[in-house]
Design a protein around this motif. Structure first.
Motif, PDB file in Angstrom:
ATOM      1  N   ILE A  25       0.693  -1.338   0.131  1.00  0.00           N
ATOM      2  CA  ILE A  25       0.442   0.703  -0.306  1.00  0.00           C
ATOM      3  C   ILE A  25       1.055   1.111  -0.121  1.00  0.00           C
ATOM      4  N   ASN A  26       0.794   2.054  -1.040  1.00  0.00           N
ATOM      5  CA  ASN A  26       1.236   3.209  -1.311  1.00  0.00           C
ATOM      6  C   ASN A  26       0.723   4.553   0.460  1.00  0.00           C
ATOM      7  N   ASP A  27       1.059   4.690   1.707  1.00  0.00           N
ATOM      8  CA  ASP A  27       0.677   5.130   2.613  1.00  0.00           C
ATOM      9  C   ASP A  27       0.302   6.183   2.625  1.00  0.00           C
ATOM     10  N   LYS A  28       1.380   7.039   1.792  1.00  0.00           N
ATOM     11  CA  LYS A  28       1.743   8.610   0.934  1.00  0.00           C
ATOM     12  C   LYS A  28       0.768   8.905   0.226  1.00  0.00           C
ATOM     13  N   ASP A  29      -0.991   7.766  -0.059  1.00  0.00           N
ATOM     14  CA  ASP A  29      -1.883   8.581  -0.863  1.00  0.00           C
ATOM     15  C   ASP A  29      -3.140   7.989   0.609  1.00  0.00           C
ATOM     16  N   TRP A  30      -4.208   8.129  -0.196  1.00  0.00           N
ATOM     17  CA  TRP A  30      -5.557   8.027   0.261  1.00  0.00           C
ATOM     18  C   TRP A  30      -5.903   6.798   0.280  1.00  0.00           C
ATOM     19  N   VAL A  31      -5.756   6.296   1.861  1.00  0.00           N
ATOM     20  CA  VAL A  31      -6.178   4.552   2.628  1.00  0.00           C
ATOM     21  C   VAL A  31      -7.339   4.192   2.800  1.00  0.00           C
ATOM     22  N   SER A  32      -8.353   3.517   2.113  1.00  0.00           N
ATOM     23  CA  SER A  32      -9.264   3.715   2.726  1.00  0.00           C
ATOM     24  C   SER A  32      -9.526   2.084   4.155  1.00  0.00           C
ATOM     25  N   ILE A  33     -10.066   2.315   4.961  1.00  0.00           N
ATOM     26  CA  ILE A  33     -10.100   2.201   6.068  1.00  0.00           C
ATOM     27  C   ILE A  33     -11.228   1.057   6.995  1.00  0.00           C
ATOM     28  N   PHE A  34     -11.829   1.151   5.373  1.00  0.00           N
ATOM     29  CA  PHE A  34     -12.939   1.069   5.949  1.00  0.00           C
ATOM     30  C   PHE A  34     -13.753  -0.009   4.727  1.00  0.00           C
ATOM     31  N   ASP A  35     -13.864  -1.166   4.655  1.00  0.00           N
ATOM     32  CA  ASP A  35     -14.115  -1.340   3.077  1.00  0.00           C
ATOM     33  C   ASP A  35     -15.770  -2.128   2.543  1.00  0.00           C
ATOM     34  N   GLY A  36     -16.418  -1.110   3.043  1.00  0.00           N
ATOM     35  CA  GLY A  36     -18.179  -1.333   2.983  1.00  0.00           C
ATOM     36  C   GLY A  36     -18.673  -2.641   3.473  1.00  0.00           C
ATOM     37  N   ARG A  37     -18.621  -3.598   3.703  1.00  0.00           N
ATOM     38  CA  ARG A  37     -18.747  -4.830   3.619  1.00  0.00           C
ATOM     39  C   ARG A  37     -18.710  -5.478   5.501  1.00  0.00           C
ATOM     40  N   THR A  38     -17.531  -5.322   5.848  1.00  0.00           N
ATOM     41  CA  THR A  38     -18.007  -5.787   7.249  1.00  0.00           C
ATOM     42  C   THR A  38     -16.808  -4.701   8.094  1.00  0.00           C
ATOM     43  N   LEU A  39     -16.900  -4.644   9.081  1.00  0.00           N
ATOM     44  CA  LEU A  39     -16.165  -4.560  10.480  1.00  0.00           C
ATOM     45  C   LEU A  39     -14.449  -5.166  10.285  1.00  0.00           C
ATOM     46  N   ASN A  40     -13.793  -5.829   9.257  1.00  0.00           N
ATOM     47  CA  ASN A  40     -13.132  -5.519   9.853  1.00  0.00           C
ATOM     48  C   ASN A  40     -11.530  -4.584   9.923  1.00  0.00           C
ATOM     49  N   TRP A  41     -11.145  -5.475  10.294  1.00  0.00           N
ATOM     50  CA  TRP A  41      -9.559  -4.135  10.828  1.00  0.00           C
ATOM     51  C   TRP A  41     -10.271  -2.876  11.766  1.00  0.00           C
ATOM     52  N   TRP A  42     -10.994  -3.544  13.007  1.00  0.00           N
ATOM     53  CA  TRP A  42     -12.102  -2.302  13.638  1.00  0.00           C
ATOM     54  C   TRP A  42     -12.575  -2.952  14.487  1.00  0.00           C
ATOM     55  N   LYS A  43     -12.681  -2.260  15.838  1.00  0.00           N
ATOM     56  CA  LYS A  43     -12.593  -2.620  17.052  1.00  0.00           C
ATOM     57  C   LYS A  43     -13.552  -1.965  17.958  1.00  0.00           C
ATOM     58  N   VAL A  44     -14.171  -2.787  18.672  1.00  0.00           N
ATOM     59  CA  VAL A  44     -14.698  -2.342  19.555  1.00  0.00           C
ATOM     60  C   VAL A  44     -15.192  -2.973  20.636  1.00  0.00           C
TER      61      VAL A  44
END
Length: 214
Positions: A25-44
């Motif tokens: 991932i080119n992390d100098k650009d905008w990166v989506s952190i929500f895949d639109g389908r799941t809560l993967n990569w999120w913690k509650v």
């Protein structure tokens, strides 16, 4: 023999493709952190049922809860960065976007700043406020309409834009002294989070993006 050799070459090619690493991932650009389908990569923590995914958006509806980004981008630890999302509130709803925070199992996040999401809730601090630090009284967005909240953190400065209009430009003083109940309201490093405020609030988030600046 020729057929066998062709099959062997094809097998080696497919194996090489399967073993190759995906592009970084080119992390100098905008990166989506929500895949639109799941809560993967999120913690509650508490009240996880407050968050669900519907029609490509995170729906926030239920008792107090906080959803923290826990994914691989910069190991979910940011200093200078931009954070934005498309948001839609419903009448009387309250929520927020946290920066420089960290995971908590219960309670209101004690670390970092909350950027308010509230167009018509009874709390007078409206969308775009750096909550209880640099507050906005003017209503900058409407319920039941998508708007974009864009947060820029660079050095000691926080800039908040609502639909590309600057709502707040706040520079944290050197050696700032907060009251005890706000001791963690400081710029440092950390992750981002979304807030579920109360059972009567219903808010939607989509197109959630981060752009590291350091």
């Amino acid at each position: 023999m020729r057929k066998l050799l062709s099959c062997l070459i094809l097998a080696l090619f497919l194996a090489a493709c399967a073993g190759s690493k995906p592009n970084k991932i080119n992390d100098k650009d905008w990166v989506s952190i929500f895949d639109g389908r799941t809560l993967n990569w999120w913690k509650v923590g508490e009240n996880s049922s407050t968050f669900r995914v519907e029609n490509g958006a995170i729906v926030v509806e239920g008792p107090r809860a906080h959803l923290f980004y826990d994914g691989p981008l910069r190991n979910h630890n940011f200093k200078d960065f931009e954070f934005k999302a498309d948001v839609m509130t419903t009448p009387g709803s309250n929520s927020g976007m946290y920066i420089h925070t960290e995971y908590q199992q219960t309670g209101w996040p004690s670390k970092g700043y909350e950027i308010q999401v509230n167009n018509t809730h009874s709390d007078w601090r409206k969308t775009g406020s750096v909550y209880a630090i640099a507050d906005v009284k003017e209503q900058l967005a409407q319920d039941n309409e998508w708007f974009t909240q864009h947060i820029i953190v660079q050095g000691k400065k926080i800039t908040v834009k609502v639909n590309d209009k600057i709502a707040v430009e706040y520079t944290e003083p050197e050696n700032v002294n907060r009251p005890n109940d706000m001791a963690g309201r400081l710029l440092s490093t950390g992750t981002v989070a979304l807030q579920g405020h109360d059972p009567k609030s219903k808010v939607y988030y989509k197109n959630i993006m981060i752009k590291p600046l350091d």
